[in-house]
Motif scaffolding. Structure first.
Motif, PDB file in Angstrom:
ATOM      1  N   ILE A 381     -18.729   1.222  -4.804  1.00 36.26           N
ATOM      2  CA  ILE A 381     -17.668   0.393  -5.375  1.00 36.26           C
ATOM      3  C   ILE A 381     -16.314   1.019  -5.047  1.00 36.26           C
ATOM      4  O   ILE A 381     -16.159   2.240  -5.066  1.00 36.26           O
ATOM      5  CB  ILE A 381     -17.849   0.286  -6.901  1.00 36.26           C
ATOM      6  N   GLY A 382     -15.340   0.185  -4.768  1.00 39.03           N
ATOM      7  CA  GLY A 382     -13.984   0.664  -4.508  1.00 39.03           C
ATOM      8  C   GLY A 382     -13.057   0.296  -5.649  1.00 39.03           C
ATOM      9  O   GLY A 382     -13.020  -0.859  -6.086  1.00 39.03           O
ATOM     10  N   THR A 383     -12.289   1.290  -6.162  1.00 37.48           N
ATOM     11  CA  THR A 383     -11.364   1.066  -7.268  1.00 37.48           C
ATOM     12  C   THR A 383     -10.023   1.694  -6.934  1.00 37.48           C
ATOM     13  O   THR A 383      -9.947   2.897  -6.662  1.00 37.48           O
ATOM     14  CB  THR A 383     -11.893   1.680  -8.579  1.00 37.48           C
ATOM     15  N   ALA A 384      -8.964   0.894  -6.945  1.00 39.25           N
ATOM     16  CA  ALA A 384      -7.628   1.387  -6.616  1.00 39.25           C
ATOM     17  C   ALA A 384      -6.634   0.966  -7.683  1.00 39.25           C
ATOM     18  O   ALA A 384      -6.622  -0.189  -8.111  1.00 39.25           O
ATOM     19  CB  ALA A 384      -7.186   0.864  -5.250  1.00 39.25           C
ATOM     20  N   VAL A 385      -5.797   1.925  -8.099  1.00 37.51           N
ATOM     21  CA  VAL A 385      -4.743   1.662  -9.078  1.00 37.51           C
ATOM     22  C   VAL A 385      -3.459   2.310  -8.579  1.00 37.51           C
ATOM     23  O   VAL A 385      -3.447   3.511  -8.266  1.00 37.51           O
ATOM     24  CB  VAL A 385      -5.097   2.212 -10.474  1.00 37.51           C
ATOM     25  N   ALA A 386      -2.383   1.536  -8.506  1.00 36.58           N
ATOM     26  CA  ALA A 386      -1.086   2.053  -8.072  1.00 36.58           C
ATOM     27  C   ALA A 386      -0.021   1.622  -9.073  1.00 36.58           C
ATOM     28  O   ALA A 386       0.159   0.430  -9.326  1.00 36.58           O
ATOM     29  CB  ALA A 386      -0.735   1.550  -6.676  1.00 36.58           C
ATOM     30  N   VAL A 387       0.696   2.616  -9.632  1.00 37.80           N
ATOM     31  CA  VAL A 387       1.740   2.349 -10.627  1.00 37.80           C
ATOM     32  C   VAL A 387       2.984   3.143 -10.231  1.00 37.80           C
ATOM     33  O   VAL A 387       2.921   4.368 -10.079  1.00 37.80           O
ATOM     34  CB  VAL A 387       1.296   2.753 -12.045  1.00 37.80           C
ATOM     35  N   ILE A 388       4.104   2.471 -10.067  1.00 38.04           N
ATOM     36  CA  ILE A 388       5.345   3.132  -9.700  1.00 38.04           C
ATOM     37  C   ILE A 388       6.440   2.742 -10.692  1.00 38.04           C
ATOM     38  O   ILE A 388       6.591   1.574 -11.035  1.00 38.04           O
ATOM     39  CB  ILE A 388       5.786   2.771  -8.254  1.00 38.04           C
ATOM     40  N   THR A 389       7.196   3.744 -11.130  1.00 39.56           N
ATOM     41  CA  THR A 389       8.360   3.520 -11.984  1.00 39.56           C
ATOM     42  C   THR A 389       9.558   4.183 -11.331  1.00 39.56           C
ATOM     43  O   THR A 389       9.587   5.410 -11.147  1.00 39.56           O
ATOM     44  CB  THR A 389       8.150   4.100 -13.386  1.00 39.56           C
ATOM     45  N   GLY A 390      10.549   3.383 -10.968  1.00 39.41           N
ATOM     46  CA  GLY A 390      11.772   3.902 -10.384  1.00 39.41           C
ATOM     47  C   GLY A 390      12.928   3.716 -11.340  1.00 39.41           C
ATOM     48  O   GLY A 390      12.793   3.091 -12.409  1.00 39.41           O
ATOM     49  N   ASN A 391      14.082   4.242 -10.958  1.00 43.33           N
ATOM     50  CA  ASN A 391      15.245   4.071 -11.828  1.00 43.33           C
ATOM     51  C   ASN A 391      15.830   2.671 -11.673  1.00 43.33           C
ATOM     52  O   ASN A 391      15.349   1.869 -10.872  1.00 43.33           O
ATOM     53  CB  ASN A 391      16.284   5.163 -11.559  1.00 43.33           C
ATOM     54  N   SER A 392      16.876   2.391 -12.418  1.00 50.06           N
ATOM     55  CA  SER A 392      17.411   1.028 -12.483  1.00 50.06           C
ATOM     56  C   SER A 392      18.150   0.615 -11.216  1.00 50.06           C
ATOM     57  O   SER A 392      18.599  -0.536 -11.116  1.00 50.06           O
ATOM     58  CB  SER A 392      18.351   0.892 -13.681  1.00 50.06           C
ATOM     59  N   SER A 393      18.267   1.523 -10.248  1.00 53.05           N
ATOM     60  CA  SER A 393      18.894   1.184  -8.973  1.00 53.05           C
ATOM     61  C   SER A 393      17.902   1.171  -7.818  1.00 53.05           C
ATOM     62  O   SER A 393      18.286   0.889  -6.679  1.00 53.05           O
ATOM     63  CB  SER A 393      20.012   2.197  -8.652  1.00 53.05           C
ATOM     64  N   ALA A 394      16.655   1.482  -8.093  1.00 54.06           N
ATOM     65  CA  ALA A 394      15.674   1.703  -7.029  1.00 54.06           C
ATOM     66  C   ALA A 394      14.975   0.420  -6.594  1.00 54.06           C
ATOM     67  O   ALA A 394      14.732  -0.489  -7.394  1.00 54.06           O
ATOM     68  CB  ALA A 394      14.639   2.719  -7.480  1.00 54.06           C
ATOM     69  N   THR A 395      14.636   0.389  -5.322  1.00 57.89           N
ATOM     70  CA  THR A 395      13.745  -0.630  -4.759  1.00 57.89           C
ATOM     71  C   THR A 395      12.354  -0.007  -4.657  1.00 57.89           C
ATOM     72  O   THR A 395      12.180   0.990  -3.954  1.00 57.89           O
ATOM     73  CB  THR A 395      14.230  -1.084  -3.381  1.00 57.89           C
ATOM     74  N   VAL A 396      11.396  -0.567  -5.369  1.00 49.46           N
ATOM     75  CA  VAL A 396      10.079   0.072  -5.450  1.00 49.46           C
ATOM     76  C   VAL A 396       8.989  -0.913  -5.049  1.00 49.46           C
ATOM     77  O   VAL A 396       9.090  -2.116  -5.273  1.00 49.46           O
ATOM     78  CB  VAL A 396       9.798   0.612  -6.875  1.00 49.46           C
ATOM     79  N   THR A 397       7.926  -0.343  -4.457  1.00 50.80           N
ATOM     80  CA  THR A 397       6.763  -1.132  -4.046  1.00 50.80           C
ATOM     81  C   THR A 397       5.497  -0.370  -4.398  1.00 50.80           C
ATOM     82  O   THR A 397       5.376   0.817  -4.080  1.00 50.80           O
ATOM     83  CB  THR A 397       6.778  -1.394  -2.532  1.00 50.80           C
ATOM     84  N   ALA A 398       4.585  -1.041  -5.055  1.00 51.60           N
ATOM     85  CA  ALA A 398       3.273  -0.463  -5.361  1.00 51.60           C
ATOM     86  C   ALA A 398       2.203  -1.356  -4.765  1.00 51.60           C
ATOM     87  O   ALA A 398       2.195  -2.567  -4.991  1.00 51.60           O
ATOM     88  CB  ALA A 398       3.065  -0.340  -6.871  1.00 51.60           C
ATOM     89  N   ALA A 399       1.303  -0.742  -4.001  1.00 46.55           N
ATOM     90  CA  ALA A 399       0.206  -1.484  -3.377  1.00 46.55           C
ATOM     91  C   ALA A 399      -1.114  -0.812  -3.718  1.00 46.55           C
ATOM     92  O   ALA A 399      -1.259   0.407  -3.566  1.00 46.55           O
ATOM     93  CB  ALA A 399       0.384  -1.548  -1.865  1.00 46.55           C
ATOM     94  N   ALA A 400      -2.054  -1.584  -4.180  1.00 39.00           N
ATOM     95  CA  ALA A 400      -3.410  -1.106  -4.445  1.00 39.00           C
ATOM     96  C   ALA A 400      -4.357  -1.897  -3.568  1.00 39.00           C
ATOM     97  O   ALA A 400      -4.364  -3.135  -3.607  1.00 39.00           O
ATOM     98  CB  ALA A 400      -3.770  -1.274  -5.914  1.00 39.00           C
ATOM     99  N   VAL A 401      -5.150  -1.182  -2.773  1.00 31.63           N
ATOM    100  CA  VAL A 401      -6.046  -1.816  -1.807  1.00 31.63           C
ATOM    101  C   VAL A 401      -7.441  -1.245  -1.981  1.00 31.63           C
ATOM    102  O   VAL A 401      -7.625  -0.022  -1.997  1.00 31.63           O
ATOM    103  CB  VAL A 401      -5.566  -1.568  -0.359  1.00 31.63           C
ATOM    104  N   SER A 402      -8.431  -2.107  -2.125  1.00 30.51           N
ATOM    105  CA  SER A 402      -9.800  -1.621  -2.345  1.00 30.51           C
ATOM    106  C   SER A 402     -10.803  -2.455  -1.565  1.00 30.51           C
ATOM    107  O   SER A 402     -10.596  -3.648  -1.323  1.00 30.51           O
ATOM    108  CB  SER A 402     -10.153  -1.657  -3.836  1.00 30.51           C
ATOM    109  N   TYR A 403     -11.916  -1.783  -1.207  1.00 30.04           N
ATOM    110  CA  TYR A 403     -13.009  -2.417  -0.478  1.00 30.04           C
ATOM    111  C   TYR A 403     -14.331  -1.937  -1.071  1.00 30.04           C
ATOM    112  O   TYR A 403     -14.516  -0.739  -1.316  1.00 30.04           O
ATOM    113  CB  TYR A 403     -12.990  -2.045   1.011  1.00 30.04           C
ATOM    114  N   GLY A 404     -15.226  -2.861  -1.272  1.00 23.11           N
ATOM    115  CA  GLY A 404     -16.584  -2.471  -1.618  1.00 23.11           C
ATOM    116  C   GLY A 404     -17.359  -2.117  -0.366  1.00 23.11           C
ATOM    117  O   GLY A 404     -16.954  -2.435   0.752  1.00 23.11           O
ATOM    118  N   GLY A 405     -18.470  -1.453  -0.550  1.00 19.10           N
ATOM    119  CA  GLY A 405     -19.309  -1.109   0.584  1.00 19.10           C
ATOM    120  C   GLY A 405     -20.300  -2.214   0.911  1.00 19.10           C
ATOM    121  O   GLY A 405     -20.583  -3.095   0.100  1.00 19.10           O
ATOM    122  N   TYR A 406     -20.837  -2.138   2.088  1.00 17.13           N
ATOM    123  CA  TYR A 406     -21.861  -3.088   2.541  1.00 17.13           C
ATOM    124  C   TYR A 406     -23.159  -2.829   1.766  1.00 17.13           C
ATOM    125  O   TYR A 406     -23.589  -1.684   1.623  1.00 17.13           O
ATOM    126  CB  TYR A 406     -22.078  -2.877   4.035  1.00 17.13           C
ATOM    127  N   GLY A 407     -23.758  -3.886   1.258  1.00 19.38           N
ATOM    128  CA  GLY A 407     -25.021  -3.726   0.542  1.00 19.38           C
ATOM    129  C   GLY A 407     -26.136  -3.301   1.485  1.00 19.38           C
ATOM    130  O   GLY A 407     -26.235  -3.781   2.615  1.00 19.38           O
TER     131      GLY A 407
END
Length: 888
Positions: A381-407
């Motif tokens: 099983i694939g589990t991804a968590v991405a959390v970003i906190t920037g200041n009030s002037s920041a440009t922020v990007t959070a990406a979470a990407v996950s893949y399960g395996g082949y059965g």
């Protein structure tokens, strides 16, 4: 000091045992010598320095001698064990002031273990040597002109364990690996790269395999004007086994504790790639007889970090589980899980060390399940968590990407495939401009074999994204269900995973722009050689969002919802193919400013039965724009039901609905009379408007309605249950078509004014049917019948009907009032000309309704077809005088 290279002396191999009675045993191999290379530079003599250490390989054990017993049967002496490979240790340490590019490179390689000798009992394999590499480059900033680029690179490769001698020899243990790189260059760019690959355990003979080597604690650190730190760590493969199905191959080696840190002024980039080792099962030349080894799990938690001084910070971490081993005689091994969790709060750093632009990515993948003869291995099983906190002037990007395996699936045995691995992604971003993206892909089920079995189900996918921004917030999710496993030797294909994404995106801005997107893909059904094809998975993308519940509100909200049903699995014969999956995209969005919704639903295709498509977009705002598009999936002979509904509630805007269906166009299929039918309805929003478009092949006719601001519905190749009432109630149309006509389509077009207001409004509705003229058995006249016209209210100021086909447009008929239009749709039939015998006729019926009074409108029905030869001639002269004189 320049470059230093040290190679350990390889151990000598043991001697084979003497032949005779009794035969002699082999002698053990000698251990390989370790190698240590150090390169220490404390002054600016050489700008580039390296150290390489290679452990010597262990010697192989000797095989037992040959003799015979008292009965004349051959007997063997015992095989001897192989020896361990030597360790490799490489260290480079530079310090000083440089004005040129500087680099420190350390490479370390553990020696391979020697193989065990064969005999009456095989000797054990020798252990692979460990490898440790460390590179440190520190460029001082105290000397003028020290502005060159700096780099540190460390590579470590653990030795492979030796093979066990036959029979009964254990495989050798794998060598571990660790690599660390550190570069400091405060007046230039800095780069640190570390890579550690543990060795694989040796192949055993009729004994359990050992675990792969570990890659633990590798790191990279970079500090400079711009800084890049990259680390890769790979656990070693588990030892395979040959000779017995009663034992288990070795598990994959662990990779853990991998970290990267980048400290920059203008930019910093830190990335970690960590993969658990694969379970034993394949030794490079043969598949194992024993149970496949389990793939190692891989977990990363906040493995990357960094800072800049109002610059750009990029953080990336990727965790992959190892795949389970495959067995030719027993069960496959399970794939390892992959877990990647990254939570970055830049506001906890000093203000001077906070970044203007921050991008983080957490990626995770589950390992593949191993195939087997008696059972398959479970997918990781694939589990991804991405959390970003920037200041009030920041440009922020959070990406979470996950893949399960082949059965895991069948490999040399009649078993069913296992379900594909699931995937889960969660992303959250907070800043001035915040973007959160969550992408999860379930993987395919394993292959099934034999008529009593089936391919595995596709793995599921779950997603969530939350964006909190001042000026811009964008939350996007993409969930893709895994495909069903294929079936061989009569096994059915597995069903594709159903994907349901509901309320998975949210966001908030302070009078800014909010972008919300939900995409759902159902998994495709598995194919089969002669069994039933798997059913395509359904796809639902559902979202209800009310910005009023937020503490601050957005000036603009754009929401995009997409749903794609999975394709049905194929088989032989085609009639055994699985059905396509249904698709539903439904959004209800409420805001105080401009609200725009784009809803798209595509049903899955199939040879036997396409998936239905339903799109529903309901927008409420000061300006409300709702777009709904439904494209039904098709089979080889017909399309499924497509229904699109667009609702706008606001002072202005528009409601736009389109529905289309037809036979599938992915692969070749027998020609059909109707290639497609498309309906479109468009209305102006002035307080409230609803546009509805619906298309289908055969089946029940949608009910006649006068309630919508725009409506377009069409039925292709309508059956007798649909056409008989029309002919019974409309004598002129019945006479025009004659005794045995071929009907292409029937439907309703119309529109009207909003329920309040006196502004002039225009609605349009149209229906286009693509007719394959070569499929007509006789080629007569194209006849259009109009009936069931109904005017509502007294505020209709104009109705225009136009008909066009294949580049020819008939002169439109315009009615100045609703009552006149109703009379024009009262059992009227028109001969539009002679039909050709080749090509495709794209016939469009279009209606425009103008109105200026609340609740007023016009709606009417039509039917189009080809009467039998000579059936249209008797009424042609008496037809009402619509100016439709041209013909194709």
């Amino acid at each position: 000091m320049g470059d230093v290279s040290v190679t350990g002396v390889a151990g000598s191999s043991g001697a084979n045992g003497a032949n005779g009675n009794p035969p002699g045993g082999g002698t053990a191999g000698k251990a390989g010598h370790g190698a240590a290379a150090e390169n220490l530079l404390m002054f600016p003599a050489d700008a580039t320095n390296s150290a390489e250490a290679t452990g010597g390989g262990g010697g192989s054990g000797g095989s037992g001698g040959v003799g015979s017993d008292s009965h004349g049967d051959t007997i063997l002496g015992a095989g001897a064990s192989g020896a361990a490979g030597g360790v490799g240790v490489a260290v480079v340490k530079m310090a000083g002031a440089f004005s040129v590019i500087t680099s420190a490179t350390a490479n370390a390689y553990g020696g391979a273990g020697g193989g065990g000798g064969s005999g009456s009992h095989g000797g054990n394999g020798g252990a692979g040597g460990n490898a440790t590499a460390s590179a440190t480059n520190t460029a001082s900033s105290t000397f003028s002109g020290s502005t060159g680029d700096g780099s540190a690179t460390a590579t470590a490769q653990g030795g492979t364990g030796g093979y066990g001698g036959s029979p009964g020899g254990h495989g050798g243990a794998a060598g571990n690996a660790k690599a660390t790189a550190s570069d400091t260059n405060t007046l230039g760019s800095s780069s640190a790269t570390a890579s550690a690959s543990a060795g694989s355990a040796g192949t055993a003979s009729s004994e359990a395999g050992l675990a792969g080597g570990a890659a633990t604690g590798s790191s990279a650190s970079a500090d400079g004007i711009s800084a890049t730190a990259t680390v890769s760590a790979f656990g070693g493969g588990g030892g395979s086994e040959l000779g017995s199905d009663a034992v288990t191959c070795g598990a994959g080696g662990v990779a853990s504790g991998t970290t990267a840190k980048a400290v920059g002024v203008t930019s910093a980039d830190a990335s970690v790639h960590q993969y658990g080792g694969d379970g034993g099962g394949w030794d490079g030349s043969s598949y194992s007889n024993g149970t496949g080894g389990a793939g190692a799990a891989s977990t990363l938690v906040n493995a990357v970090r960094g800072t800049t001084q109002d610059g750009s910070l990029t953080l990336y971490q990727e965790a992959g589980g190892g795949s389970g081993g495959t067995s030719a005689s027993a069960a496959g091994g399970a794939g390892g899980n992959g877990v990647s969790r990254l939570n970055v709060n830049d506001t906890t750093n000093p203000v001077a060390d906070q970044s203007a632009v921050i991008s983080i990515t957490a990626s995770a993948s589950g390992g593949f399940g191993g195939g087997g003869a008696t059972g398959a291995g479970a997918a990781g099983i694939g589990t991804a968590v991405a959390v970003i906190t920037g200041n009030s002037s920041a440009t922020v990007t959070a990406a979470a990407v996950s893949y399960g395996g082949y059965g895991g699936g069948a490999f040399g045995g009649a078993i069913g495939g296992l379900v594909g691995g699931a995937a889960s992604s969660t992303a959250r971003a907070t800043g001035k401009s915040a973007t959160a993206t969550a992408d999860a892909t379930g993987f395919a089920g394993g292959t099934g074999e034999g008529t009593a079995n089936a391919g595995g189900l596709g793995g599921g996918a779950s997603v969530n994204a939350d964006a909190i921004g001042l000026t811009l917030a964008s939350a996007t999710v993409l969930a893709t269900g895994g495909g069903g496993g294929n079936g061989t030797d009569g096994a059915a294909g597995g069903a594709g995973a159903a994907t349901i994404v509901s309320g998975a995106v949210k966001g908030i801005t302070d009078d800014g722009t909010l972008l919300l997107e939900q995409d759902a893909y159902g998994g495709g059904g598995g194919n089969s050689d002669t069994g039933a094809g798997g059913k395509g998975g359904l796809a639902d993308s559902l979202l209800t969002f009310n910005d009023a519940s937020n503490a601050t509100h957005s000036a603009d909200i754009d929401a995009t919802l997409d749903a794609f049903g999975g394709a049905g699995g194929e088989s032989t014969p085609i009639s055994k193919g699985g059905a396509g999956g249904n698709a539903t995209a439904k959004a209800t969005i409420t805001g105080s400013g401009t609200v725009t919704i784009f809803g798209l639903a595509d049903g899955g295709w199939s040879h036997t039965a396409g998936g239905a498509a339903t799109a529903y977009s309901d927008a409420t705002g000061s300006v409300a724009n709702a777009y709904a598009t439904a494209n039904a999936g098709g089979s080889d002979s017909r399309g499924s039901v497509a229904l699109a509904t667009a609702i706008g509630n606001g002072a202005s805007g528009g409601a736009h609905a389109q529905a289309s269906t037809g036979p599938q166009g992915i692969t070749t299929h027998p020609a059909t009379l109707i290639n497609s039918i498309t309906a479109a309805a468009n209305a102006v929003v002035d307080t409230s408007a609803t546009a509805v478009a619906e298309t289908l092949f055969g089946g029940a006719v949608p009910g006649f309605t006068t309630a919508d601001a725009a409506v377009a519905t069409g039925v292709a190749t309508p059956n007798a249950a649909a056409t008989s009432p029309v002919l019974a109630d409309n004598a002129a149309i019945s006479a025009k078509f004659g005794a045995a006509p071929k009907f292409f389509a029937l439907g309703e077009v119309g529109g009207g004014h909003a329920s309040t207001g006196t502004d002039a409004e225009t609605s349009t509705s149209s229906l286009t049917v693509a007719i394959n003229l070569a499929e007509l058995t006789t080629h007569g006249q194209l006849v259009l019948g109009l009936y069931g016209g109904e005017a509502v209210g007294s505020g209709v100021t104009g109705v225009t009907l136009s008909v066009a086909g294949s580049g020819v447009t008939f002169s439109p008929e315009t009615f100045s009032t609703g009552a006149l239009a109703a009379a024009g749709f009262d059992d009227k039939a028109f001969d539009l000309g002679v039909l050709g015998s080749t090509g495709v006729l794209d016939l469009t019926v279009d209606l425009t309704v103008n109105s200026d009074a609340a609740g007023s409108g016009f709606y009417g029905d039509f039917i189009v077809g080809d009467p039998p030869a000579g059936g249209a001639g008797s009424l042609h002269a008496a037809a009402p005088a619509l100016p439709l004189a041209a013909h194709w």
